[in-house]
Design an enzyme around this catalytic site. Structure first.
Site, PDB file in Angstrom:
ATOM      1  N   SER A  40       0.798  -1.237   0.000  1.00  0.00           N
ATOM      2  CA  SER A  40       0.000   0.000   0.000  1.00  0.00           C
ATOM      3  C   SER A  40       0.825   1.279   0.000  1.00  0.00           C
ATOM      4  CB  SER A  40      -0.968   0.003   1.189  1.00  0.00           C
ATOM      5  OG  SER A  40      -2.040  -0.874   0.942  1.00  0.00           O
TER       6      SER A  40
ATOM      7  N   LYS B  31      -0.034   3.632  -2.743  1.00  0.00           N
ATOM      8  CA  LYS B  31      -1.066   4.668  -2.673  1.00  0.00           C
ATOM      9  C   LYS B  31      -0.477   6.068  -2.564  1.00  0.00           C
ATOM     10  CE  LYS B  31      -4.628   1.592  -0.774  1.00  0.00           C
ATOM     11  NZ  LYS B  31      -3.953   0.321  -0.478  1.00  0.00           N
TER      12      LYS B  31
ATOM     13  N   SER C 113      -6.206   3.121   4.071  1.00  0.00           N
ATOM     14  CA  SER C 113      -5.537   2.325   3.039  1.00  0.00           C
ATOM     15  C   SER C 113      -6.547   1.488   2.259  1.00  0.00           C
ATOM     16  CB  SER C 113      -4.462   1.428   3.657  1.00  0.00           C
ATOM     17  OG  SER C 113      -3.503   1.057   2.690  1.00  0.00           O
TER      18      SER C 113
ATOM     19  N   LYS D  99       2.944   6.720   5.415  1.00  0.00           N
ATOM     20  CA  LYS D  99       2.084   5.642   4.923  1.00  0.00           C
ATOM     21  C   LYS D  99       2.655   4.293   5.326  1.00  0.00           C
ATOM     22  CE  LYS D  99      -1.502   4.223   2.546  1.00  0.00           C
ATOM     23  NZ  LYS D  99      -1.556   2.994   3.377  1.00  0.00           N
TER      24      LYS D  99
END
Length: 395
Positions: free
Chosen positions: A60, A63, A120, A222
């Protein structure tokens, strides 16, 4: 004669550069097997790095590039923060972590991006990609074009959410370049990376980044997890006007990745003067072609409850780690469906300006000068928008 001498000299200089960047007394300690890089955000100067060019599945962390492409699209006038992002059948079918909105649901782009960065959400990330790019494939082309422009030479994308694909990989060094681009080109969105939690109706969703609200000065960025990648994390923190970023790939759990990032940031803040080598100028080294696969170690040897982005709750017991501690009163940002009064993303319109029924054919939108006054407003209360659907439980 000169040519014969030049090659060894170049090789010697290259190894000297690498040695100078790694051998920092303040960061002395046991070697880490997984890729890491720590740098100063203001100037990109490296404090520590190891296996920085080793290919790794981003999970993720992908992203972040999805958000960056969206920010660029906003600046180009293709879309606005209040533009509608329609959930397609394809995006609704993506596996968790997800929001669980039904096909045909519509949300604002800014709310969608907050769901991507905090929760997420794989379904919302795919919806953003389809709506801004016109299709998953077209959006991936844009992601790769941005990666090339930023000099992310060891990176390739095929989807906007980071679900596993053998053809989707990156490096710690490349992620450093991406973080620098996001934070320096779009500082107006910086508050989104430090949101402590989301409110979706009565549902409260904490940030998977366990440093937020727990590590002094933490302000981003993140996390990511799939079985082949292990637990990835990019953490940033600001103290006394100095912002440091640590990229850690392939940790064994959500807790250890937070602890590792925190330790690296601590060491970085204890080093007042970084080396002179920057993330962009770091010479390539090591194995740059094979991708490490941690599936057996992470998912075949651990129970299902440990195969998740969400940290294992500790209840009323004293937490084993400071990053398991429950936040007393987290600040929640309200997100949900509705309120999308802005223009439809240009990739969702045909030549006559009509909206496609679901997902249009891929189309490339050229960059335009950024429009004035595109500053987002971060919602500060926990009062959710009307007509929201409850989110599914975290995986």
């Amino acid at each position: 004669m000169h040519a014969l001498i030049a090659k060894p000299l170049r090789s010697f200089a290259r190894h000297a550069l690498l040695a100078g960047a790694v051998a920092l007394p303040a960061l002395a300690g046991p070697a880490l097997a997984n890729p890491t890089i720590v740098f100063d955000l203001e100037n990109g100067k490296i404090l520590q790095h190891q296996e920085a060019f080793k290919r790794w599945y981003p999970a993720s962390l992908t992203k972040l590039m999805t958000a960056y492409v969206a920010f660029r699209a906003i600046a180009a006038g293709e879309v606005r923060l209040d533009s509608p992002i329609k959930v397609t059948k394809r995006s609704a079918s993506e596996p968790p972590s997800k929001m669980g909105f039904k096909p045909g649901s519509v949300l604002r782009l800014d709310n969608a991006l907050k769901m991507i960065l905090v929760k997420s959400a794989n379904d919302v990330a795919m919806a953003v990609g389809e709506n801004i790019g016109g299709s998953q494939a077209a959006f991936a082309e844009r992601m790769n074009a941005e990666a090339r422009r930023l000099g992310m030479t060891g990176t390739h994308f095929v989807n906007p959410n980071g679900l596993f694909s053998p053809d989707q990989y990156t490096t710690a060094r490349d992620l450093g370049l991406l973080v620098m681009a996001i934070r320096t080109e779009f500082p107006q969105y910086a508050p989104w990376f430090s949101i402590e939690g989301l409110a979706v109706g009565k549902k409260k969703i904490p940030n998977y980044n366990l440093l937020i609200g727990r590590y002094p000065g933490a302000d981003g960025m993140k996390t990511g997890f799939v079985c082949p990648s292990g637990f990835n994390m990019i953490g940033s923190a600001t103290r006394d006007g100095r912002t440091l970023v640590a990229v850690v790939l392939g940790e064994k759990s959500a807790i250890t990745r937070a602890e590792t990032v925190a330790r690296l940031l601590d060491q970085g803040f204890a080093t007042p003067t970084p080396g002179w080598l920057t993330v962009a100028a770091l010479p390539s080294y090591g194995d740059t072609t094979s991708v490490n696969d941690m599936n057996d170690e992470i998912c075949r040897k651990k129970p299902a409850k440990e195969q998740s982005e969400a940290a294992v709750p500790v209840g009323d017991k004293a937490p084993k780690s400071p990053y398991q501690k429950k936040l007393d009163a987290p600040t929640l940002v309200a997100v949900g469906l509705g309120g999308a009064t802005g223009p439809i993303p240009k990739a969702m319109l045909d030549a006559a300006g009509r909206e496609y029924a679901d997902v249009p054919l891929p189309s490339w939108r050229p960059d335009l000068p950024p429009p004035p006054g595109a500053e987002p407003a971060v919602i500060g209360s926990a009062t959710a928008a009307q007509n929201v659907q409850p989110a599914k439980a975290m995986n």
